[in-house]
Design an enzyme around this catalytic site. Structure first.
Site, PDB file in Angstrom:
ATOM      1  N   CYS A 133       0.832  -1.206   0.000  1.00 13.20           N
ATOM      2  CA  CYS A 133       0.000   0.000   0.000  1.00 13.20           C
ATOM      3  C   CYS A 133       0.874   1.268   0.000  1.00 13.20           C
ATOM      4  O   CYS A 133       1.485   1.559  -1.011  1.00 13.20           O
ATOM      5  CB  CYS A 133      -0.995  -0.067   1.152  1.00 13.20           C
ATOM      6  SG  CYS A 133      -2.436   0.959   0.850  1.00 13.20           S
ATOM      7  N   HIS A 185      -3.365  -5.139   1.903  1.00 19.60           N
ATOM      8  CA  HIS A 185      -2.747  -5.404   3.213  1.00 19.60           C
ATOM      9  C   HIS A 185      -2.892  -6.878   3.610  1.00 19.60           C
ATOM     10  O   HIS A 185      -3.802  -7.214   4.369  1.00 19.60           O
ATOM     11  CB  HIS A 185      -3.459  -4.567   4.291  1.00 19.60           C
ATOM     12  CG  HIS A 185      -3.218  -3.108   4.192  1.00 19.60           C
ATOM     13  ND1 HIS A 185      -2.248  -2.462   4.934  1.00 19.60           N
ATOM     14  CD2 HIS A 185      -3.820  -2.151   3.459  1.00 19.60           C
ATOM     15  CE1 HIS A 185      -2.264  -1.177   4.652  1.00 19.60           C
ATOM     16  NE2 HIS A 185      -3.212  -0.957   3.759  1.00 19.60           N
ATOM     17  N   GLU A 244      -1.210  -8.497   5.670  1.00 23.16           N
ATOM     18  CA  GLU A 244      -0.856  -8.683   7.098  1.00 23.16           C
ATOM     19  C   GLU A 244      -2.092  -8.633   7.992  1.00 23.16           C
ATOM     20  O   GLU A 244      -2.009  -8.938   9.168  1.00 23.16           O
ATOM     21  CB  GLU A 244       0.194  -7.640   7.526  1.00 23.16           C
ATOM     22  CG  GLU A 244      -0.316  -6.225   7.734  1.00 23.16           C
ATOM     23  CD  GLU A 244      -0.590  -5.463   6.438  1.00 23.16           C
ATOM     24  OE1 GLU A 244      -0.452  -6.035   5.347  1.00 23.16           O
ATOM     25  OE2 GLU A 244      -0.966  -4.277   6.539  1.00 23.16           O
TER      26      GLU A 244
HETATM   27  N1  GLN Z   1      -3.413   6.457   0.883  1.00 28.50           N
HETATM   28  C1  GLN Z   1      -2.184   6.145   1.562  1.00 28.50           C
HETATM   29  C2  GLN Z   1      -1.003   6.882   0.952  1.00 28.50           C
HETATM   30  O1  GLN Z   1      -1.135   7.530  -0.013  1.00 28.50           O
HETATM   31  C3  GLN Z   1      -1.907   4.669   1.563  1.00 28.50           C
HETATM   32  C4  GLN Z   1      -2.920   3.945   2.410  1.00 28.50           C
HETATM   33  C5  GLN Z   1      -2.425   2.701   3.038  1.00 28.50           C
HETATM   34  O2  GLN Z   1      -1.228   2.428   3.116  1.00 28.50           O
HETATM   35  N2  GLN Z   1      -3.347   1.934   3.567  1.00 28.50           N
HETATM   36  O3  GLN Z   1       0.068   6.759   1.460  1.00 28.50           O
END
Ligand code: GLN
Length: 199
Positions: free
Chosen positions: A78, A172, A174
């Site tokens: 992410c 995610h 995890e």
């Molecule tokens: N929207 C977040 C970002 O731009 C990422 C979100 C996340 O890691 N769950 O860093």
């Protein structure tokens, strides 16, 4: 194998637990010495803008970027995907990435926090059953360079990619208790690249 989880912000503990379940020595890293002591690094989800600012504040930004350029295996989840991408769309002004992964990533591509969702993914390299994936204000991969393998997609948008020793997911793993994505990173990505002597 020693695997660090970058512990500046984000869901560090969950990654340490998932990696531990895969049988590797996993711990939180936040200093240059710690980052230089690991064989591989996980950059967790959180907020990419905050993590990159904290990496500058803790003076580890260049160490991480350098280890990536030298071939250290990295898994970015992410925000971590955003942080290893070569180009970021919808970034804030001056947002920096460690770079390395030859993709263009769009931040918050699936929408705002309320648009967070879960879905079952078929993942090239992980056998059935499908991987339950949790997306939280997630990015997607807008385009990939040569040599980047797309491992999973949602509505035609890549959400898991790999380029040699660099691996990233928009979601995610995890959070679900299913360790197969971490196992893929350890058993496939890390072992192949460490054996090839990239690191
Ligand atoms: N929207 C977040 C970002 O731009 C990422 C979100 C996340 O890691 N769950 O860093």
């Amino acid at each position: 194998m020693k695997v660090g989880v970058l512990a500046l912000q984000g869901d560090v503990r969950e990654h340490i637990r998932s990696l531990g379940d895969c049988g590797v020595d996993a711990f939180a890293v936040r200093t240059a010495t710690q980052i230089n002591s690991v064989d591989a690094l996980v950059i967790p989800g959180g907020e990419s803008t905050t993590i990159s600012k904290l990496a500058r504040a803790f003076d580890v930004f260049d160490v991480i970027a350098e280890r990536i350029s030298q071939g250290m295996p990295v898994y970015g989840s992410c925000a971590g995907m955003i942080l290893i991408a070569n180009q970021v769309l919808d970034a804030i002004d001056g947002q920096e990435s460690f770079r390395g992964l030859d993709v263009v990533v769009r931040r918050n591509a699936f929408g705002r926090q309320v648009d967070s969702f879960e879905t079952d993914l078929s993942f090239n390299g992980i056998t059935e059953p499908a991987v339950r994936a949790v997306f939280i204000r997630a990015p997607w991969v807008e385009s990939v360079g040569e040599g980047v393998e797309v491992l999973a997609e949602v509505d035609g948008h890549p959400v898991a990619v790999r380029q040699n020793q660099l691996f990233a997911t928009s979601f995610h793993p995890e959070l679900t208790g299913d360790n197969r994505v971490h196992r893929y990173f350890i058993d496939v990505v890390c072992k192949q690249s460490l054996k090839a002597g990239v690191n």
